[in-house]
Design an enzyme around this catalytic site. Structure first.
Site, PDB file in Angstrom:
ATOM      1  N   LYS A 152      -1.869  13.337  14.967  1.00 14.93           N
ATOM      2  CA  LYS A 152      -1.496  11.942  14.734  1.00 14.93           C
ATOM      3  C   LYS A 152      -0.087  11.693  15.277  1.00 14.93           C
ATOM      4  O   LYS A 152       0.761  12.579  15.195  1.00 14.93           O
ATOM      5  CB  LYS A 152      -1.459  11.659  13.225  1.00 14.93           C
ATOM      6  CG  LYS A 152      -2.793  11.558  12.548  1.00 14.93           C
ATOM      7  CD  LYS A 152      -2.614  11.232  11.069  1.00 14.93           C
ATOM      8  CE  LYS A 152      -3.943  11.226  10.343  1.00 14.93           C
ATOM      9  NZ  LYS A 152      -4.849  10.133  10.742  1.00 14.93           N
TER      10      LYS A 152
ATOM     11  N   ARG B  42     -14.793  13.506   6.860  1.00 15.77           N
ATOM     12  CA  ARG B  42     -16.256  13.514   6.831  1.00 15.77           C
ATOM     13  C   ARG B  42     -16.816  14.925   6.961  1.00 15.77           C
ATOM     14  O   ARG B  42     -17.903  15.212   6.486  1.00 15.77           O
ATOM     15  CB  ARG B  42     -16.792  12.572   7.917  1.00 15.77           C
ATOM     16  CG  ARG B  42     -16.440  12.977   9.321  1.00 15.77           C
ATOM     17  CD  ARG B  42     -16.642  11.854  10.322  1.00 15.77           C
ATOM     18  NE  ARG B  42     -15.564  10.855  10.255  1.00 15.77           N
ATOM     19  CZ  ARG B  42     -15.529   9.764  11.022  1.00 15.77           C
ATOM     20  NH1 ARG B  42     -16.507   9.510  11.871  1.00 15.77           N
ATOM     21  NH2 ARG B  42     -14.524   8.919  10.921  1.00 15.77           N
TER      22      ARG B  42
HETATM   23  N1  BES Z   1      -6.978  10.299   6.705  1.00 12.64           N
HETATM   24  C1  BES Z   1      -7.335   9.522   7.820  1.00 12.64           C
HETATM   25  C2  BES Z   1      -7.602   8.056   7.478  1.00 12.64           C
HETATM   26  C3  BES Z   1      -6.460   7.233   6.903  1.00 12.64           C
HETATM   27  C4  BES Z   1      -5.783   6.323   7.679  1.00 12.64           C
HETATM   28  C5  BES Z   1      -6.131   7.323   5.569  1.00 12.64           C
HETATM   29  C6  BES Z   1      -4.771   5.547   7.147  1.00 12.64           C
HETATM   30  C7  BES Z   1      -5.113   6.561   5.018  1.00 12.64           C
HETATM   31  C8  BES Z   1      -4.444   5.664   5.801  1.00 12.64           C
HETATM   32  C9  BES Z   1      -8.596  10.076   8.472  1.00 12.64           C
HETATM   33  O1  BES Z   1      -8.786  11.445   8.349  1.00 12.64           O
HETATM   34  C10 BES Z   1      -8.512   9.773   9.932  1.00 12.64           C
HETATM   35  O2  BES Z   1      -7.614  10.236  10.560  1.00 12.64           O
HETATM   36  N2  BES Z   1      -9.476   9.014  10.438  1.00 12.64           N
HETATM   37  C11 BES Z   1      -9.497   8.651  11.812  1.00 12.64           C
HETATM   38  C12 BES Z   1     -10.936   8.723  12.267  1.00 12.64           C
HETATM   39  C13 BES Z   1     -11.118   8.606  13.763  1.00 12.64           C
HETATM   40  C14 BES Z   1     -10.536   9.811  14.466  1.00 12.64           C
HETATM   41  C15 BES Z   1     -12.587   8.465  14.066  1.00 12.64           C
HETATM   42  C16 BES Z   1      -8.977   7.230  11.963  1.00 12.64           C
HETATM   43  O3  BES Z   1      -9.278   6.391  11.122  1.00 12.64           O
HETATM   44  O4  BES Z   1      -8.243   6.972  12.902  1.00 12.64           O
HETATM   45 ZN    ZN Z   2      -7.793  12.550   9.877  1.00 13.60          ZN
END
Ligand code: BES
Ligand code: ZN
Ligand code: ZN
Length: 478
Positions: A257, A331
């Site tokens: 990230k 997931r």
């Molecule tokens: N933990 C994150 C989602 C999240 C985002 C939680 C903001 C709290 C606040 C999750 O694991 C994630 O990174 N999801 C990705 C999925 C994508 C790679 C398909 C996302 O939402 O960008």
């Molecule tokens: Zn994530």
């Protein structure tokens, strides 16, 4: 918990106090002077609902309760007023406050709940915490409509929310998966729920491929925690199961990230915290319902052995997943838990997870996203509970068209969909691992606040705890 609530044993004429009233006549006990009454009338004309009166030895807060409109809306307004009143007393450095109310039980409890939830602080790592600490230590409730056991239940709910908030606010450096599981064990002991923690060896022997894949970049082992509350004569034959995402920290893994998106990712175990808190409350209140909580937990980090985009992972149920983004890790670990839940022949499984940024973009921090599979009536009941406690759910569709983007040419499915509808494709991915009535809740928005919003304090909110408690309480018919 640093705040105590109790039923008031007697009236305390000069104590700091709140009066919940409807008409000015209800304020007789406050013994307002002519001047004070005039002031109250003026404030009410200006449509102020929380009126403050400063006496030399006494802080009074008068709260007008309106009896029009929907109940759920009224109760939420009261929680917010409770929080407002509490701020007045903390500012005045009061230690004890009496709440006088001739209103209904629901109204009185909603107000006190707002006070209690708004009093939460996380000061563990502040050296000079004393100066910052809220002064209110004790709230006494004077009301013939509220019983000792009502107060006890409210106290349990508050404690459970506080616990969940603490778990979320604790950084990875002091709360990894193993420590979290130990803490949940302690909670379980305090409420007589059975807690079993699977260690890495056990997780390997069960072949929880999703949890193990995400854990490969971590220096700490994963855990899989099962909390069970099985009362003597439960109202249900088959258990309700709550599954909470326990990503102790989400760096994104090799699909790293950007740092401004990573800052708050200690919150990625908020689902797990909610499940732990909810089970604590249900067990402590001894609700006659058989409930099981499951928390798959690990952090998600890049490292020499981390899982990589392109990997194909064999999951607990034998399905294969082509990993195309290691940041879609929630997931992966939830899928194994959902598959494991099949062993219990559940009445209903609800998962709760900070799953997608897409959910936050769609509806923000004011609600969670919910999706249902084969659970029409259960979903309706959950919505009802959600509105009651103001942890609201916005329903998204589970239409099969959304599954198309999860197709992989070399595995049973991919772990990401296309650029659109990310919250829904995540739900469709999870659905693949279920065969029972199922509800998916995405709390990525409301789980963690960068700024306080009334009684939802800054940081972890503990969202989900009050929702699940209310849902199970409605099952028990109490
Ligand atoms: N933990 C994150 C989602 C999240 C985002 C939680 C903001 C709290 C606040 C999750 O694991 C994630 O990174 N999801 C990705 C999925 C994508 C790679 C398909 C996302 O939402 O960008
Ligand atoms: Zn994530
Ligand atoms: Zn995550």
């Amino acid at each position: 918990m640093d705040i105590k609530i109790q039923k008031a044993a007697r009236k305390a004429p000069i104590a700091d106090a709140v009066y919940l009233f409807n008409a000015i006549n209800d304020l007789k006990d406050a013994k307002l002077s002519k001047d004070e009454l005039g002031f109250v009338r003026k404030e009410l004309k200006l449509k102020r609902k929380v009126v403050r009166i400063n006496r030399y030895k006494q802080n009074l807060v008068l709260v007008q309760v309106r009896h029009d409109g929907a109940k759920d809306t009224q109760h939420e307004a009261l929680r917010k007023q409770g929080n407002e009143a509490l701020a007045v007393f903390n500012k005045a450095r009061s230690a004890r406050v009496v709440v006088y109310s001739s209103e209904t039980k629901e109204i009185t409890l909603a107000f006190v709940e707002g006070m209690l939830l708004g009093d939460y602080q996380f000061l563990k790592y502040i050296k000079e915490a004393d100066e910052k600490e809220n002064s209110v230590e004790e709230i006494s409730v004077w009301s013939k409509n509220v019983s000792g056991s009502d107060i006890e239940t409210l106290s349990i709910i508050t404690e459970a929310v506080y616990n969940a908030r603490d778990f979320v606010n604790e950084p990875l450096s002091s709360l990894n998966a193993v420590k979290f599981a130990e803490e949940v064990k302690k909670l379980g002991a305090a409420c007589h729920a059975k807690v079993e923690v699977f260690n890495k060896k056990k997780i390997e022997s069960l072949r929880m491929g999703g949890l193990l894949a995400v854990n490969r970049g971590s220096i700490d082992p994963p855990t899989f925690t099962i909390i069970e509350w099985k009362p003597l004569n439960p109202v249900n034959k088959k258990p309700y199961i709550f599954v909470g995402k326990g990503v102790m920290y989400d760096t994104g893994g090799l699909s790293l990230k950007p740092s401004n998106f990573m800052d708050t990712m200690k919150c990625d175990m908020s689902g797990g915290a909610a499940v732990a808190g909810a089970l604590y409350a249900v067990a402590k209140a001894e609700l006659p319902v058989h409930v099981i909580g499951m928390i798959p937990a690990t952090d998600n980090r890049p490292d020499g052995n981390a899982y990589v985009p392109g990997d194909i992972v064999t999951m607990l149920d034998g399905s294969t997943v082509e990993v195309l983004n290691t940041d879609a890790e929630g997931r992966m670990i939830l899928a194994d838990a959902l598959a494991y839940a099949k062993n219990y022949d559940p009445e209903l499984v609800i998962d709760i997870a900070t799953l997608t940024g897409a959910a936050v973009r769609a509806i923000g921090t004011n609600a969670m996203v919910g999706m249902k599979v084969k659970s029409e009536k259960q979903f309706e009941e959950l919505q009802k509970a959600a509105n009651k406690v103001h942890e609201r759910i916005v329903e998204f569709p589970m239409w099969d068209e959304y599954k198309e983007t999860l197709k992989s040419p070399i595995a049973d499915l991919k772990n990401i969909g296309g650029a659109e509808a990310g919250a829904i494709t995540a739900g469709k991915f999870l659905e693949h691992f279920t065969d029972y009535p199922y509800i998916h809740l995405d709390i990525a928005g409301p789980a963690f606040l960068s700024k306080r919003d009334s009684y939802r304090t800054e940081g972890g909110t503990g969202v989900g705890v009050r929702l699940f408690f209310e849902f199970i309480r409605s099952k028990a018919g109490i």
